[in-house]
Design a protein around this motif. Sequence first.
Motif, PDB file in Angstrom:
ATOM      1  N   MET A 143      83.078 -11.243 -14.834  1.00 44.73           N
ATOM      2  CA  MET A 143      81.790 -10.869 -15.403  1.00 44.73           C
ATOM      3  C   MET A 143      81.422 -11.919 -16.443  1.00 44.73           C
ATOM      4  SD  MET A 143      80.826  -7.184 -17.026  1.00 44.73           S
ATOM      5  CE  MET A 143      82.046  -7.329 -18.296  1.00 44.73           C
ATOM      6  N   GLN A 144      80.143 -12.278 -16.459  1.00 41.21           N
ATOM      7  CA  GLN A 144      79.688 -13.348 -17.334  1.00 41.21           C
ATOM      8  C   GLN A 144      78.310 -13.011 -17.905  1.00 41.21           C
ATOM      9  OE1 GLN A 144      79.443 -17.013 -15.175  1.00 41.21           O
ATOM     10  NE2 GLN A 144      78.927 -18.243 -16.952  1.00 41.21           N
ATOM     11  N   PHE A 145      78.109 -13.369 -19.168  1.00 47.50           N
ATOM     12  CA  PHE A 145      76.825 -13.223 -19.836  1.00 47.50           C
ATOM     13  C   PHE A 145      76.110 -14.567 -19.742  1.00 47.50           C
ATOM     14  CE2 PHE A 145      79.356  -9.872 -21.432  1.00 47.50           C
ATOM     15  CZ  PHE A 145      78.562  -8.929 -22.063  1.00 47.50           C
ATOM     16  N   ILE A 146      74.896 -14.572 -19.213  1.00 56.65           N
ATOM     17  CA  ILE A 146      74.145 -15.809 -19.058  1.00 56.65           C
ATOM     18  C   ILE A 146      72.809 -15.661 -19.787  1.00 56.65           C
ATOM     19  CG2 ILE A 146      73.047 -17.393 -17.427  1.00 56.65           C
ATOM     20  CD1 ILE A 146      75.110 -16.478 -15.348  1.00 56.65           C
ATOM     21  N   PRO A 147      72.551 -16.532 -20.782  1.00 60.49           N
ATOM     22  CA  PRO A 147      71.282 -16.427 -21.525  1.00 60.49           C
ATOM     23  C   PRO A 147      70.062 -16.545 -20.607  1.00 60.49           C
ATOM     24  CG  PRO A 147      72.795 -17.912 -22.631  1.00 60.49           C
ATOM     25  CD  PRO A 147      73.404 -17.594 -21.290  1.00 60.49           C
ATOM     26  N   ILE A 148      69.084 -15.695 -20.851  1.00 65.33           N
ATOM     27  CA  ILE A 148      67.808 -15.759 -20.137  1.00 65.33           C
ATOM     28  C   ILE A 148      66.957 -16.784 -20.879  1.00 65.33           C
ATOM     29  CG2 ILE A 148      65.716 -14.508 -19.479  1.00 65.33           C
ATOM     30  CD1 ILE A 148      68.166 -13.519 -18.021  1.00 65.33           C
ATOM     31  N   ALA A 149      66.765 -17.915 -20.273  1.00 64.32           N
ATOM     32  CA  ALA A 149      65.978 -18.979 -20.902  1.00 64.32           C
ATOM     33  C   ALA A 149      64.562 -18.955 -20.358  1.00 64.32           C
ATOM     34  CB  ALA A 149      66.630 -20.335 -20.635  1.00 64.32           C
ATOM     35  N   LEU A 150      63.652 -19.522 -21.123  1.00 62.58           N
ATOM     36  CA  LEU A 150      62.256 -19.543 -20.699  1.00 62.58           C
ATOM     37  C   LEU A 150      62.055 -20.319 -19.406  1.00 62.58           C
ATOM     38  CD1 LEU A 150      60.409 -20.041 -24.099  1.00 62.58           C
ATOM     39  CD2 LEU A 150      60.262 -18.072 -22.583  1.00 62.58           C
ATOM     40  N   LEU A 151      62.728 -21.449 -19.258  1.00 59.84           N
ATOM     41  CA  LEU A 151      62.452 -22.313 -18.121  1.00 59.84           C
ATOM     42  C   LEU A 151      63.628 -22.494 -17.169  1.00 59.84           C
ATOM     43  CD1 LEU A 151      60.463 -25.024 -20.096  1.00 59.84           C
ATOM     44  CD2 LEU A 151      59.549 -23.132 -18.765  1.00 59.84           C
ATOM     45  N   LYS A 152      64.795 -21.983 -17.516  1.00 56.75           N
ATOM     46  CA  LYS A 152      65.962 -22.163 -16.667  1.00 56.75           C
ATOM     47  C   LYS A 152      66.249 -20.888 -15.881  1.00 56.75           C
ATOM     48  CE  LYS A 152      68.079 -25.435 -19.829  1.00 56.75           C
ATOM     49  NZ  LYS A 152      69.182 -25.685 -20.733  1.00 56.75           N
ATOM     50  N   GLN A 153      66.856 -21.042 -14.728  1.00 54.44           N
ATOM     51  CA  GLN A 153      67.291 -19.950 -13.867  1.00 54.44           C
ATOM     52  C   GLN A 153      66.221 -18.858 -13.687  1.00 54.44           C
ATOM     53  OE1 GLN A 153      71.118 -18.839 -15.534  1.00 54.44           O
ATOM     54  NE2 GLN A 153      72.076 -20.464 -14.343  1.00 54.44           N
ATOM     55  N   PRO A 154      65.101 -19.227 -13.072  1.00 57.14           N
ATOM     56  CA  PRO A 154      64.013 -18.256 -12.911  1.00 57.14           C
ATOM     57  C   PRO A 154      64.426 -17.023 -12.111  1.00 57.14           C
ATOM     58  CG  PRO A 154      63.580 -20.258 -11.648  1.00 57.14           C
ATOM     59  CD  PRO A 154      64.776 -20.534 -12.506  1.00 57.14           C
ATOM     60  N   HIS A 155      65.398 -17.150 -11.190  1.00 52.36           N
ATOM     61  CA  HIS A 155      65.825 -15.973 -10.415  1.00 52.36           C
ATOM     62  C   HIS A 155      66.452 -14.916 -11.327  1.00 52.36           C
ATOM     63  CE1 HIS A 155      69.648 -18.136 -10.675  1.00 52.36           C
ATOM     64  NE2 HIS A 155      70.248 -17.015 -10.296  1.00 52.36           N
ATOM     65  N   LEU A 156      67.200 -15.332 -12.356  1.00 52.98           N
ATOM     66  CA  LEU A 156      67.779 -14.357 -13.287  1.00 52.98           C
ATOM     67  C   LEU A 156      66.709 -13.746 -14.182  1.00 52.98           C
ATOM     68  CD1 LEU A 156      71.171 -15.952 -14.395  1.00 52.98           C
ATOM     69  CD2 LEU A 156      70.784 -14.030 -12.835  1.00 52.98           C
ATOM     70  N   ARG A 157      65.751 -14.563 -14.582  1.00 51.49           N
ATOM     71  CA  ARG A 157      64.657 -14.042 -15.401  1.00 51.49           C
ATOM     72  C   ARG A 157      63.851 -13.014 -14.609  1.00 51.49           C
ATOM     73  NH1 ARG A 157      62.433 -18.463 -16.429  1.00 51.49           N
ATOM     74  NH2 ARG A 157      60.640 -18.303 -15.055  1.00 51.49           N
ATOM     75  N   GLN A 158      63.555 -13.309 -13.346  1.00 48.12           N
ATOM     76  CA  GLN A 158      62.800 -12.368 -12.510  1.00 48.12           C
ATOM     77  C   GLN A 158      63.593 -11.088 -12.267  1.00 48.12           C
ATOM     78  OE1 GLN A 158      62.028 -14.901  -9.157  1.00 48.12           O
ATOM     79  NE2 GLN A 158      60.251 -15.876 -10.115  1.00 48.12           N
TER      80      GLN A 158
END
Length: 181
Positions: free
Chosen positions: A1-16
């Motif tokens: 299990m990993q915590f990944i920061p939700i960034a404004l411009l990175k990894q849009p699939h995680l943000r969505q």
Amino acid sequence: MQFIPIALLKQPHLRQYTQQLYQQAFPAEDRFPFWSLLLFSLRPAIRFDAIVDEQQQPIGFVYLIHGEGLLFVLYFAIDAQCRSQGYGSRIIAELERQYPSDTIVLDIRTPDANAADALQRQKRLDFYLRNGFQIAPYQWVEAAERYAILYKGSSFNPQSFTTLLTQATFNLVRPNLQPAP
């Protein structure tokens, strides 16, 4: 299990993914605009993290505010398909490991047998109590809704809690804490 920061411009699939889960997991009256969560997460005291499993599949997210000896969990959601698999308890344990000297604080809608979501409220409370949280002698009152404050740590300091939220949000959030009945 990993915590990944939700960034404004990175990894849009995680943000969505996180935005969809956020809208599914919390009623509209308990949500801030998603863009404001992203914006505030640029502050050093705030973490907005997607949580992925060992196969890098998203399973949930946390939105945390840290300071004043407290870690306030503003939002914590596990994907409905991933519940009852121990993820929630593991995430709480990981937060305790990452913030060993801080009291973890969160709020939930106060259990109410007459509420439309009475069973969900009670299940949520039971989950946190099983994971070592205690009910603080205060409630956060917002309009017609009361929120029970739960904490895990040595004690709950209402002044520290109020200071943390007002400072982290530029005075936009000022909790109305009242003694619990």
